[in-house]
Design an enzyme around this catalytic site. Sequence first.
Site, PDB file in Angstrom:
ATOM      1  N   ASN A 155       0.464   9.077  -0.580  1.00 57.07           N
ATOM      2  CA  ASN A 155       0.965   8.374  -1.773  1.00 57.07           C
ATOM      3  C   ASN A 155      -0.111   7.625  -2.545  1.00 57.07           C
ATOM      4  O   ASN A 155      -0.073   7.580  -3.771  1.00 57.07           O
ATOM      5  CB  ASN A 155       2.138   7.452  -1.400  1.00 57.07           C
ATOM      6  CG  ASN A 155       1.737   6.375  -0.445  1.00 57.07           C
ATOM      7  OD1 ASN A 155       0.886   6.566   0.418  1.00 57.07           O
ATOM      8  ND2 ASN A 155       2.334   5.216  -0.585  1.00 57.07           N
ATOM      9  N   GLY A 234       1.505   5.775   7.520  1.00 58.80           N
ATOM     10  CA  GLY A 234       2.375   6.925   7.277  1.00 58.80           C
ATOM     11  C   GLY A 234       3.787   6.593   7.691  1.00 58.80           C
ATOM     12  O   GLY A 234       4.194   5.421   7.709  1.00 58.80           O
ATOM     13  N   GLU A 256       0.811   1.217  10.086  1.00 63.09           N
ATOM     14  CA  GLU A 256       1.376   0.721   8.813  1.00 63.09           C
ATOM     15  C   GLU A 256       2.395   1.742   8.351  1.00 63.09           C
ATOM     16  O   GLU A 256       2.025   2.851   7.943  1.00 63.09           O
ATOM     17  CB  GLU A 256       0.264   0.567   7.769  1.00 63.09           C
ATOM     18  CG  GLU A 256      -0.767  -0.488   8.109  1.00 63.09           C
ATOM     19  CD  GLU A 256      -0.222  -1.906   8.025  1.00 63.09           C
ATOM     20  OE1 GLU A 256       0.901  -2.101   7.517  1.00 63.09           O
ATOM     21  OE2 GLU A 256      -0.915  -2.815   8.502  1.00 63.09           O
ATOM     22  N   CYS A 290       4.949   2.351  -0.263  1.00 62.95           N
ATOM     23  CA  CYS A 290       5.702   1.793   0.865  1.00 62.95           C
ATOM     24  C   CYS A 290       6.322   0.453   0.514  1.00 62.95           C
ATOM     25  O   CYS A 290       7.297   0.031   1.124  1.00 62.95           O
ATOM     26  CB  CYS A 290       4.782   1.637   2.063  1.00 62.95           C
ATOM     27  SG  CYS A 290       3.320   0.667   1.668  1.00 62.95           S
ATOM     28  N   GLU A 471      -3.352  -5.803   8.658  1.00 67.04           N
ATOM     29  CA  GLU A 471      -4.667  -5.513   8.088  1.00 67.04           C
ATOM     30  C   GLU A 471      -5.005  -6.606   7.085  1.00 67.04           C
ATOM     31  O   GLU A 471      -4.108  -7.219   6.512  1.00 67.04           O
ATOM     32  CB  GLU A 471      -4.644  -4.144   7.398  1.00 67.04           C
ATOM     33  CG  GLU A 471      -4.417  -3.004   8.377  1.00 67.04           C
ATOM     34  CD  GLU A 471      -4.249  -1.634   7.713  1.00 67.04           C
ATOM     35  OE1 GLU A 471      -3.883  -1.597   6.519  1.00 67.04           O
ATOM     36  OE2 GLU A 471      -4.476  -0.634   8.394  1.00 67.04           O
TER      37      GLU A 471
END
Length: 490
Positions: A155, A234, A256, A290, A471
Amino acid sequence: MAQSKALLVLENFIGGKFIPCSSYIDSYNPSTGDVYCKVPDSGKEEVEAAVKAAKDAFPVWSSKSPLERSQILNKLADLIEYDLEAFAQAESKDQGKTITFARTVDIPRAAYNFRFFASSILHHVTESTEMATMGCVHYTSRAPVGVAGLISPWNLPLYLLTWKIAPAIACGNTVVAKPSEMTSVTAWMMCKLLEKAGKSWVPHGVVNIVFGTGAKAGEALVCHPDVPLISFTGSTLTAQRITEKSAPHCKRLSLELGGKNPAIIFDDADLSQCIPTTLRSSFANQGEICLCTSRIFVQRAIYSEFLKRFVAEAKKWKTGNPSDPTVDVGALISKEHLEKVRNYVKKAQAEGARVLCGEGVDALDLPPGNQKGYFMLPTVIAEVKDESCCMQEEIFGPVTCVVAFDTEEEVIKRANGVKYGLAATVWSSNVGRVHRVAHRLQSGLVWTNCWLVRDLNLPFGGMKASGIGREGAKDSYEFFTEVKTITIKH
Ligand code: NAD
């Protein structure tokens, strides 16, 4: 660059060299539906070679000072910025996103990822305590872990890949990265820059990129015994598989994952700010972020007004050729994904929900060259039940559901009533309320009266099925280094 007639043919980048692969996968231009690129279909053999190159490069790279590594990261940022337009064009063609989004978000952020970690690596301090009664001083030291395996989605291709490569190499690790097989071109272009920068800037083997599918190349990386850590972005489903496959090796994982992000809009919200921002949070990048909003809870007193204004504005979003700078919504990533997203709308209709604009309601008017592309209009659905799959599952397309709520207590419960916990937005002019609600939402990120405003210093990541680990400046530093506590008795 190897190029057959019209097709772009990518090669793996291993040990500073471009290496052809024995087999290739077709990669499509989502805005035309044509195959335009061949991506290496790498497997165990290619991953083995890349891990060896990364292992060989580790002793020299890990012994460089943070300042030397910082200078190299800044050089990479310069190189990407210099070629920004070429990268933006390539990202838009490869992914289907609008050229405007690629120019203003993806590529600037990819360059900034290197610049940010070039700076932050210079400012970490380790811990120290004194135990006077024992005559001891304790301190911590941090060292790079080794070969980092990095796996990224389609994405935000270069944006998310560099968000992993930059901290990994800044900390002194060497890497083997595998971008999504559907969007590999800008990663390959970055390898061209690494080659151009030369060995004196980025030593051979520090960054290796292996292209291919998740099942073959991705799993070979996850299962490789010489790769002690995997940073993955993903889907939650893939993360489960990676967790299982890496378990026998006790690997360190950063995951993530997906989201089903709520926007909570109280009746004292400033709708002049809230409506345009919630349109962006629902439909930016075709809803393929996301962090995109897909459940909008609106307090009953303003529900009708919100819905009317929101739908009227959604209808103004222009869908079409991504290279047209006036277009707001480009193509979805693939034919299969488009079908999946459309099916969610059909299921909502079958359950009695109302589709107020977009899919199946408005006509999609595409230029002649884009008739076979994977396009869909921004779609707003109302009167969806909380237990509906449209309110529970990640759709990852330009579809958002709007529902009414009455009380603060009720909306917190409903917003938390999904398996995900990545991002939420809260709209209210009552400061006490935004704090209260933010604290109670099960969400790694909460934006109040805004969306997608990020300080990269601070932790990013999800709760529940949205991920494990965080992160950011300090979090990435901790993930990509191994800590040791040393005690000195005097
Ligand atoms: P995906 O899980 O299908 O693929 C992601 C990457 O994993 C790809 O490179 C793929 O080839 C690889 N992969 C697939 N199977 C694998 C396996 N068995 N072993 C190793 N690697 C494997 O996800 P996607 O469809 O590319 O991306 C969309 C998903 O990513 C959405 O769920 C979205 O929410 C999520 N996402 C999360 C974030 C975040 O920061 N939380 C950011 C962007 C996207």
